[in-house]
Design a protein around this motif. Sequence first.
Motif, PDB file in Angstrom:
ATOM      1  N   VAL A 117       0.854  -1.187   0.000  1.00  0.00           N
ATOM      2  CA  VAL A 117       0.000   0.000   0.000  1.00  0.00           C
ATOM      3  C   VAL A 117       0.889   1.235   0.000  1.00  0.00           C
ATOM      4  N   ASP A 118       0.669   2.102  -0.964  1.00  0.00           N
ATOM      5  CA  ASP A 118       1.410   3.365  -1.048  1.00  0.00           C
ATOM      6  C   ASP A 118       0.652   4.411  -0.244  1.00  0.00           C
ATOM      7  N   PHE A 119       1.146   4.696   0.944  1.00  0.00           N
ATOM      8  CA  PHE A 119       0.439   5.607   1.849  1.00  0.00           C
ATOM      9  C   PHE A 119       0.437   7.045   1.336  1.00  0.00           C
ATOM     10  N   ASN A 152     -12.628   2.980  16.747  1.00  0.00           N
ATOM     11  CA  ASN A 152     -11.690   4.024  17.159  1.00  0.00           C
ATOM     12  C   ASN A 152     -10.777   4.385  15.990  1.00  0.00           C
ATOM     13  N   ILE A 153     -11.363   5.027  14.984  1.00  0.00           N
ATOM     14  CA  ILE A 153     -10.648   5.328  13.753  1.00  0.00           C
ATOM     15  C   ILE A 153      -9.475   6.270  14.001  1.00  0.00           C
ATOM     16  N   GLY A 154      -9.610   7.193  14.951  1.00  0.00           N
ATOM     17  CA  GLY A 154      -8.535   8.147  15.233  1.00  0.00           C
ATOM     18  C   GLY A 154      -7.267   7.464  15.707  1.00  0.00           C
ATOM     19  N   LEU A 155      -7.405   6.489  16.600  1.00  0.00           N
ATOM     20  CA  LEU A 155      -6.243   5.760  17.102  1.00  0.00           C
ATOM     21  C   LEU A 155      -5.645   4.888  16.001  1.00  0.00           C
ATOM     22  N   TYR A 156      -6.510   4.276  15.198  1.00  0.00           N
ATOM     23  CA  TYR A 156      -6.006   3.504  14.061  1.00  0.00           C
ATOM     24  C   TYR A 156      -5.206   4.390  13.109  1.00  0.00           C
ATOM     25  N   ILE A 160      -1.423   3.651  12.045  1.00  0.00           N
ATOM     26  CA  ILE A 160      -1.183   3.355  10.635  1.00  0.00           C
ATOM     27  C   ILE A 160      -0.115   4.292  10.069  1.00  0.00           C
ATOM     28  N   THR A 161      -0.142   5.537  10.521  1.00  0.00           N
ATOM     29  CA  THR A 161       0.905   6.478  10.103  1.00  0.00           C
ATOM     30  C   THR A 161       2.277   5.997  10.564  1.00  0.00           C
ATOM     31  N   ASP A 165       4.941   2.148   6.236  1.00  0.00           N
ATOM     32  CA  ASP A 165       5.818   1.427   5.320  1.00  0.00           C
ATOM     33  C   ASP A 165       5.645  -0.088   5.430  1.00  0.00           C
ATOM     34  N   SER A 166       4.668  -0.532   6.236  1.00  0.00           N
ATOM     35  CA  SER A 166       4.461  -1.968   6.457  1.00  0.00           C
ATOM     36  C   SER A 166       3.039  -2.386   6.152  1.00  0.00           C
ATOM     37  N   LEU A 167       2.380  -1.648   5.251  1.00  0.00           N
ATOM     38  CA  LEU A 167       0.984  -1.906   4.905  1.00  0.00           C
ATOM     39  C   LEU A 167       0.883  -2.724   3.618  1.00  0.00           C
TER      40      LEU A 167
END
Length: 260
Positions: A117-119, A152-156, A160-161, A165-167
């Motif tokens: 995944v290209d963040f 809890n989308i905010g914590l995710y 994730i940020t 580089d590991s997605l």
Amino acid sequence: MLLYEIHLINLQEKHLDLISNVSVNIMQFDLLGEKKNYIQLGTVMTDRKYQGQGWNRKIIEQVLQEYKNKVDGIYLFGNDSVLHYYPKFGFQPSKEYEYYLPCKEKKIEDSYIVKKVDFNQEKQKEQLYNRIRKDAQSNCKNENDGMYMNKNIGLYQFWITEYKDSLYYLPEREVYVIANKKKNCLYIEQVFGKRAIEVERLAGAFKGTIEEIILEYTPARKEQFLIRESKKEDCTLFILGKDLERIERDKMIFPILSHA
């Protein structure tokens, strides 16, 4: 996240000094279809100049009074320097358990196709967040994570940020994973998507030898893995409430992405 703070007026410099605070994080978990509401305390700290005066105690007592009878349990992660502090409020230390799978001798013939995944691509990032939102709205049981943090989308987004580089995306199962290879071990931090994956087939997609797969969450199918006590350096789980006694009793671990 809610912040409980105590300030003192600094007359000389004409501003408020923050002397002590505690963060209150409202956590929702899906335990194999069973919904649980917990409170996670964090950022427990007091300015050095005001330590030993009971300011932090006042905040924690206020938080417990406000939430203790409204949620299924309250917990926090404390470092080794405060192991004797939290029991004063009724918290007790709890073990957590790590699930792993040795695969040194196994040759994996059929591995998943994984797409990085290209963040930096806004569309790919939004597709991942939409996957998390859909999972939160679905009533279907999560087939990967036995203790999935829900809504809890905010914590995710924060975590994730950190792991951008590991997605990876697995088209065959329509799920996203956060996975890291360190030396000869594959650490799977999280799986987003409720369709079950085979972790050995995921490991087969990474180049080089994988001797062990380690999960950073409680798997929905525990019987597929070996188990050992999780020992994180300078980090002890403290729990308050009968419901959270299941963590040690049922050999569970809070997913790494739920740490506030």
